[in-house]
Scaffold this motif. Structure first.
Motif, PDB file in Angstrom:
ATOM      1  N   PHE A 116      -5.429  22.093  -7.880  1.00 14.35           N
ATOM      2  CA  PHE A 116      -4.708  21.325  -6.857  1.00 14.35           C
ATOM      3  C   PHE A 116      -5.666  20.833  -5.779  1.00 14.35           C
ATOM      4  CE2 PHE A 116      -1.366  24.533  -8.171  1.00 14.35           C
ATOM      5  CZ  PHE A 116      -0.733  23.667  -9.043  1.00 14.35           C
ATOM      6  N   ALA A 117      -6.588  21.686  -5.358  1.00 14.06           N
ATOM      7  CA  ALA A 117      -7.566  21.287  -4.350  1.00 14.06           C
ATOM      8  C   ALA A 117      -8.481  20.200  -4.889  1.00 14.06           C
ATOM      9  CB  ALA A 117      -8.384  22.499  -3.907  1.00 14.06           C
ATOM     10  N   ILE A 118      -8.842  20.286  -6.172  1.00 18.04           N
ATOM     11  CA  ILE A 118      -9.692  19.255  -6.782  1.00 18.04           C
ATOM     12  C   ILE A 118      -8.983  17.911  -6.758  1.00 18.04           C
ATOM     13  CG2 ILE A 118     -10.791  18.506  -8.927  1.00 18.04           C
ATOM     14  CD1 ILE A 118     -11.190  21.486  -9.604  1.00 18.04           C
ATOM     15  N   GLN A 119      -7.705  17.898  -7.135  1.00 18.30           N
ATOM     16  CA  GLN A 119      -6.949  16.641  -7.125  1.00 18.30           C
ATOM     17  C   GLN A 119      -6.932  16.027  -5.734  1.00 18.30           C
ATOM     18  OE1 GLN A 119      -3.090  17.667  -8.621  1.00 18.30           O
ATOM     19  NE2 GLN A 119      -3.828  18.093 -10.692  1.00 18.30           N
ATOM     20  N   GLN A 120      -6.676  16.845  -4.737  1.00 21.29           N
ATOM     21  CA  GLN A 120      -6.645  16.336  -3.366  1.00 21.29           C
ATOM     22  C   GLN A 120      -8.013  15.787  -2.952  1.00 21.29           C
ATOM     23  OE1 GLN A 120      -3.848  16.463  -0.810  1.00 21.29           O
ATOM     24  NE2 GLN A 120      -3.018  16.200  -2.864  1.00 21.29           N
ATOM     25  N   ASP A 121      -9.058  16.478  -3.331  1.00 19.24           N
ATOM     26  CA  ASP A 121     -10.407  16.044  -2.955  1.00 19.24           C
ATOM     27  C   ASP A 121     -10.756  14.726  -3.624  1.00 19.24           C
ATOM     28  OD1 ASP A 121     -12.985  16.817  -1.547  1.00 19.24           O
ATOM     29  OD2 ASP A 121     -13.711  16.449  -3.587  1.00 19.24           O
ATOM     30  N   ILE A 122     -10.417  14.586  -4.907  1.00 18.33           N
ATOM     31  CA  ILE A 122     -10.695  13.330  -5.616  1.00 18.33           C
ATOM     32  C   ILE A 122      -9.945  12.181  -4.951  1.00 18.33           C
ATOM     33  CG2 ILE A 122     -10.384  12.073  -7.786  1.00 18.33           C
ATOM     34  CD1 ILE A 122     -10.829  14.726  -9.258  1.00 18.33           C
ATOM     35  N   ALA A 123      -8.663  12.391  -4.664  1.00 14.73           N
ATOM     36  CA  ALA A 123      -7.869  11.329  -4.044  1.00 14.73           C
ATOM     37  C   ALA A 123      -8.444  10.927  -2.698  1.00 14.73           C
ATOM     38  CB  ALA A 123      -6.411  11.778  -3.897  1.00 14.73           C
ATOM     39  N   ARG A 124      -8.797  11.915  -1.888  1.00 15.99           N
ATOM     40  CA  ARG A 124      -9.372  11.599  -0.562  1.00 15.99           C
ATOM     41  C   ARG A 124     -10.710  10.869  -0.709  1.00 15.99           C
ATOM     42  NH1 ARG A 124      -7.321  16.817   0.950  1.00 15.99           N
ATOM     43  NH2 ARG A 124      -9.313  17.741   0.310  1.00 15.99           N
ATOM     44  N   SER A 125     -11.510  11.264  -1.688  1.00 19.63           N
ATOM     45  CA  SER A 125     -12.820  10.644  -1.868  1.00 19.63           C
ATOM     46  C   SER A 125     -12.698   9.199  -2.335  1.00 19.63           C
ATOM     47  CB  SER A 125     -13.646  11.459  -2.874  1.00 19.63           C
ATOM     48  OG  SER A 125     -13.882  12.773  -2.389  1.00 19.63           O
TER      49      SER A 125
END
Length: 466
Positions: A116-125
């Protein structure tokens, strides 16, 4: 190729490659793609290519420039997923199509629980790399995780994976996975919405008794909205049920409009909305909705199929056939597209091609498609074959549900008007699948002059005007 320049703040999230060596991880890789499309789609200032078009290119081996031109975007997000036990390795890159230049890339070596944290990080990036300004409203930002339960999330992804296949067997598997996800996390609104959708589609494509599926589908969608009133999928499924089961056209209109307002990128809601308009002979409005959907989602097989159905209903086979063939190029296993292609060929007066299309539909599909094949045989001089199919279907009634609409069409082909009306009356009593479309079904035209026709349409909330 695109004829206009794609907006700079636009992206297609390409299906992540499953490089784990285990096909069982395919739903996880597809699900990660879906989640990123959904998260980025909530960013108001960013154009995101819809899921159906991006997944139509899965496995085609196309370059980023070609993909971007096909989808009308300036950038593509591509990646791979390797999963080994509870370890994840996700590699991702955002590429500029015009320059074939990497704008941002990252490799994540994490525990599965960090997904879940990876998904959020990718989206923000991605948002940062494209210099998109996030709206102050939460609706304009990537969504937070819908569940904190990793096992429930994986079960949900498996449900989505099989739901998207839209065959009877796959939809039954989908309902099982969604139910397991809900058992793990009863507050998982998207799992309830997924269950509602899968049960609705089972009644439509899986030859399931309508009263066995639609009430449970409605209950699941209602629960989803109680948990999250902003969930577009739940509003859309309730509207779909209002159309195909309740024949409550006003409620369907309101629900589809609400779903589209909540998620303008969700092509399925626009397709359902167009079918609702088509069923009421509002052809021009239906075309406008579908053309808008096609512009946003150019490689959507359901959009192409529905445009084909519309022109078959309007008795314009020459316009219908290119759309139906386009749908089949995108998904050769769409039995309804083969069936509609058969009707278009009948309208053209080419029985050999028509029979071949109906036979392909029957080989791929269900009892509904077999009944349609009986109709095709009956109206092209093979009455004995048509009667044989109908006898076989009737003999199987004790072990499986017989969809009334298809049997009614078969009996019209055989010239038995009374039997056709008996099956249509049964369809009305059972609230059977496809009864919402009787007014625009060309095969039922021989019934229009019968006094019983107007009464049937009235009970369905449809006008008898032609």
């Amino acid at each position: 190729a695109a004829t206009t320049r794609a907006p700079s703040r636009s992206v297609a999230v390409l299906p992540f490659a499953n490089v784990s060596g285990d096909p069982a991880n395919e739903p996880f890789a597809d699900g990660l793609t879906d989640e990123l499309i959904g998260a980025l789609g909530r960013v108001a200032a960013l154009k995101v290519a819809p899921r159906t078009s991006t997944f139509a290119l899965k496995g085609k081996g196309l370059g980023v420039r070609t993909v971007a031109e096909s989808l009308g975007v300036a950038t593509a997000l591509e990646g791979s997923v390797r999963r080994a036990g509870d370890r994840l390795r996700i590699t991702v890159a955002l590429v500029s199509a015009a320059e074939n230049r990497v704008l941002w890339s990252e490799t994540y070596d994490r525990q599965l629980e960090d997904v879940f944290a990876i998904q959020q990080d990718i989206a923000r990036s991605v948002v940062g790399a494209l210099q998109v300004t996030l709206a102050a409203s939460p609706a304009g930002r990537p969504a937070p995780p819908a569940t904190a339960d990793l096992a429930a999330y994986e079960l949900f992804l498996k449900g989505q994976f099989f739901r998207n296949q839209q065959t009877g067997d796959a939809l039954r598997r989908a309902t099982g996975f969604f139910e397991q996800a809900i058992a793990r996390d009863p507050g998982y609104a998207r799992a309830h919405a997924g269950l509602a959708d899968a049960r609705t589609l089972l009644a439509l494509f899986g030859d399931r008794p309508p009263r066995a599926e639609f009430p449970q589908a409605r209950a699941a969608a209602t629960t989803a909205l109680r948990l999250d009133s902003t969930l577009a999928e739940a509003h859309g499924v309730l509207a779909h049920i209002a159309m195909v089961y309740d024949w409550d056209w006003a409620a369907a209109d309101r629900g589809f409009e609400r779903a589209i307002a909540l998620d303008p990128t969700w092509t399925t809601a626009r397709v359902w909305r167009a079918i609702s308009l088509l069923n009421r002979r509002r052809f021009d409005e239906a075309v406008a909705v579908l053309e808008q959907a096609r512009a946003a989602d150019p490689l959507s097989a359901p959009v192409q199929l529905t445009l084909g159905r519309l022109y078959v209903s309007a008795r314009q086979p020459d316009r219908a056939i290119p759309y139906l063939r386009g749908a089949l190029e995108l998904n050769p296993r769409l039995s309804l597209a083969h069936q509609q292609l058969g009707h278009a060929h009948l309208q053209q007066g080419v029985p050999t091609e028509a029979r071949a299309a109906f036979e392909r539909a029957a080989a791929l599909g269900s009892v509904r498609d077999s009944a349609q094949l009986a109709y095709a045989y009956a109206v092209t001089g093979r009455r004995g074959d048509a009667e044989s199919i109908v006898r076989t279907l009737l003999a199987s009634a004790e072990r499986r549900y017989l969809p009334p609409f298809g049997l009614a069409v078969a009996y019209v082909g055989l010239g038995d008007t009374d039997a056709a009306f008996r099956w249509l009356d049964r369809g009305h009593a059972e609230r059977a699948a496809y009864m919402d479309g009787v007014a625009i079904t060309p095969a039922l035209a021989p019934l229009h002059a019968d006094p019983r026709w107007g009464g049937l349409l009235g009970r369905l909330g449809l006008s008898a005007e032609r």
